[in-house]
Design a protein around this motif. Sequence first.
Motif, PDB file in Angstrom:
ATOM      1  N   THR A   1      -6.860   4.244  15.331  1.00 15.48           N
ATOM      2  CA  THR A   1      -5.523   3.782  14.972  1.00 15.48           C
ATOM      3  C   THR A   1      -5.594   3.085  13.629  1.00 15.48           C
ATOM      4  OG1 THR A   1      -4.894   3.494  17.285  1.00 15.48           O
ATOM      5  CG2 THR A   1      -3.577   2.334  15.646  1.00 15.48           C
ATOM      6  N   PHE A   2      -4.709   3.472  12.721  1.00 12.57           N
ATOM      7  CA  PHE A   2      -4.627   2.899  11.374  1.00 12.57           C
ATOM      8  C   PHE A   2      -3.300   2.145  11.243  1.00 12.57           C
ATOM      9  CE2 PHE A   2      -7.015   6.840  11.314  1.00 12.57           C
ATOM     10  CZ  PHE A   2      -8.150   6.548  10.563  1.00 12.57           C
ATOM     11  N   VAL A   3      -3.351   0.958  10.663  1.00 14.70           N
ATOM     12  CA  VAL A   3      -2.149   0.147  10.486  1.00 14.70           C
ATOM     13  C   VAL A   3      -1.954  -0.120   8.995  1.00 14.70           C
ATOM     14  CG1 VAL A   3      -0.931  -1.956  11.128  1.00 14.70           C
ATOM     15  CG2 VAL A   3      -2.560  -0.924  12.730  1.00 14.70           C
ATOM     16  N   TYR A   4      -0.807   0.343   8.462  1.00 18.28           N
ATOM     17  CA  TYR A   4      -0.493   0.228   7.039  1.00 18.28           C
ATOM     18  C   TYR A   4       0.715  -0.696   6.845  1.00 18.28           C
ATOM     19  CZ  TYR A   4      -3.097   4.685   7.149  1.00 18.28           C
ATOM     20  OH  TYR A   4      -4.035   5.673   7.371  1.00 18.28           O
ATOM     21  N   PRO A   5       0.554  -1.861   6.225  1.00 19.87           N
ATOM     22  CA  PRO A   5       1.715  -2.706   5.911  1.00 19.87           C
ATOM     23  C   PRO A   5       2.324  -2.286   4.573  1.00 19.87           C
ATOM     24  CG  PRO A   5      -0.297  -3.881   5.385  1.00 19.87           C
ATOM     25  CD  PRO A   5      -0.719  -2.536   5.915  1.00 19.87           C
ATOM     26  N   VAL A   6       3.634  -2.110   4.560  1.00 20.56           N
ATOM     27  CA  VAL A   6       4.310  -1.631   3.343  1.00 20.56           C
ATOM     28  C   VAL A   6       5.589  -2.426   3.108  1.00 20.56           C
ATOM     29  CG1 VAL A   6       3.382   0.721   3.468  1.00 20.56           C
ATOM     30  CG2 VAL A   6       5.481   0.162   4.689  1.00 20.56           C
ATOM     31  N   VAL A   7       6.057  -2.379   1.857  1.00 20.99           N
ATOM     32  CA  VAL A   7       7.340  -2.966   1.464  1.00 20.99           C
ATOM     33  C   VAL A   7       8.107  -1.946   0.645  1.00 20.99           C
ATOM     34  CG1 VAL A   7       6.516  -5.356   1.500  1.00 20.99           C
ATOM     35  CG2 VAL A   7       6.287  -3.997  -0.595  1.00 20.99           C
ATOM     36  N   ARG A   8       9.364  -2.236   0.409  1.00 24.16           N
ATOM     37  CA  ARG A   8      10.181  -1.352  -0.420  1.00 24.16           C
ATOM     38  C   ARG A   8       9.566  -1.215  -1.814  1.00 24.16           C
ATOM     39  NH1 ARG A   8      15.630  -1.018   1.591  1.00 24.16           N
ATOM     40  NH2 ARG A   8      16.039  -2.581   3.219  1.00 24.16           N
ATOM     41  N   ALA A   9       9.729  -0.044  -2.384  1.00 22.22           N
ATOM     42  CA  ALA A   9       9.253   0.158  -3.750  1.00 22.22           C
ATOM     43  C   ALA A   9      10.167  -0.535  -4.751  1.00 22.22           C
ATOM     44  CB  ALA A   9       9.156   1.653  -4.065  1.00 22.22           C
ATOM     45  N   GLU A  10      11.442  -0.642  -4.421  1.00 26.08           N
ATOM     46  CA  GLU A  10      12.410  -1.257  -5.330  1.00 26.08           C
ATOM     47  C   GLU A  10      13.307  -2.208  -4.546  1.00 26.08           C
ATOM     48  OE1 GLU A  10      14.569   1.869  -7.168  1.00 26.08           O
ATOM     49  OE2 GLU A  10      12.854   2.629  -8.336  1.00 26.08           O
ATOM     50  N   GLY A  11      13.929  -3.123  -5.279  1.00 26.06           N
ATOM     51  CA  GLY A  11      14.844  -4.071  -4.654  1.00 26.06           C
ATOM     52  C   GLY A  11      14.093  -5.188  -3.954  1.00 26.06           C
ATOM     53  N   ALA A  12      14.731  -5.769  -2.945  1.00 28.09           N
ATOM     54  CA  ALA A  12      14.130  -6.877  -2.196  1.00 28.09           C
ATOM     55  C   ALA A  12      12.863  -6.407  -1.506  1.00 28.09           C
ATOM     56  CB  ALA A  12      15.126  -7.418  -1.172  1.00 28.09           C
ATOM     57  N   ARG A  13      11.790  -7.156  -1.713  1.00 25.54           N
ATOM     58  CA  ARG A  13      10.505  -6.749  -1.168  1.00 25.54           C
ATOM     59  C   ARG A  13       9.938  -7.811  -0.240  1.00 25.54           C
ATOM     60  NH1 ARG A  13       6.818  -4.535  -5.961  1.00 25.54           N
ATOM     61  NH2 ARG A  13       5.709  -3.705  -4.141  1.00 25.54           N
TER      62      ARG A  13
END
Length: 372
Positions: free
Chosen positions: A270-282
């Motif tokens: 199992t792989f867990v990837y934390p991500v945020v928006r590329a643009e705007g509010a992050r």
Amino acid sequence: MTKGARVGTGAGAERNGSSVPDDEWERFLRESVEGTADAPKEPSARARSVARRLRDEPEPPGWRTYSPGPPPPVVRRERRRLVGPLIAALVLAVVVAVGWFFGPFGGSEAEAPVAAPETGRPTSAPPAESAARPTLDAPFRGSPAARWESGAAGITVPKAEATGWMDAAEVRQALQRSLTFLSETNLDADVLRGARPEKTPKLVNPHQEDVQTFLRTAFREPGPENDPLLLVSRFDTGQAHLVGDEVRTRGRLTYREGKRGALEVSADVTFVYPVVRAEGARDEVVRTVVRRETVMSWDDPAKVVTEPGTFSLLSYRLHVTNGGCGDSTGYFTPPFGEDRPEATTGDEIDPYDRSQELRDGSGDQCDEAVRS
């Protein structure tokens, strides 16, 4: 007749010629014998001894009275012995209060104890974590991944022993190359940002035509039949950015003797990837959770058409949470804010529950995740 004077209490005592009235004389005689109410009395020897002892010793306090003086020594010793525990209790209370306050709003995940390596299939899902939301500084907080290892360190590799046509050293090399395949397709920084894996085609048996065709087509023309996400984890940097450089993992490699003496290596990770928006509010961190089951066959070149140092891909299954449920674009598309899609199966699934095998076709369905 003359009566002689005598001391007595009789009513007939005479005064022998005194002019004092009879009633006064009678009172005088009575008080001389009995004493007056306010006349001082000489204390006895025992009374004088008791008085001296009471004068020399302090009077003990009554059972409901308060003594302003210092407590007895034994009480003071008890208080000295209690100072340490009392201070420790106060410090613990402060630490707990600070931990409670900073738990939902700050702090570091490094303080969480690391889970022991996974050496077999778990019997149940990981326990529920705190409801704290992930942040840019702590993107794995509030999930079991907060206690997982990073990268390939979270994938348990078993001890190598001679199996099938391979001796122990060859098994060790096959296990390491299997780990390399998983690392490049799911952990490589460039591949995660959309690049095409370069080593993967070289590790797959070049004579396995269907897989080689898939690898050539999937990155050029991704679609339902040729989706690179079936083997590779990628994100569109125009839509989402990874938070930091950590991917948390948990899983294991196992092996056995397969057909025609081949070394069959199975991976369940199992792989867990934390991500945020590329643009705007992050400020919103979303975790994309990908579980993969992959089976690789390291065949004997003397029995199977293959090339040394390559494996044949026998099967691959996956389940994705927060990776998108629409048409395949060749990238995971994590939802943010109100963009979360509706579940299409009505099933609830815990993406961190590794106690069950993945069901067939799970990668084509969109389930309701109970946590991420």
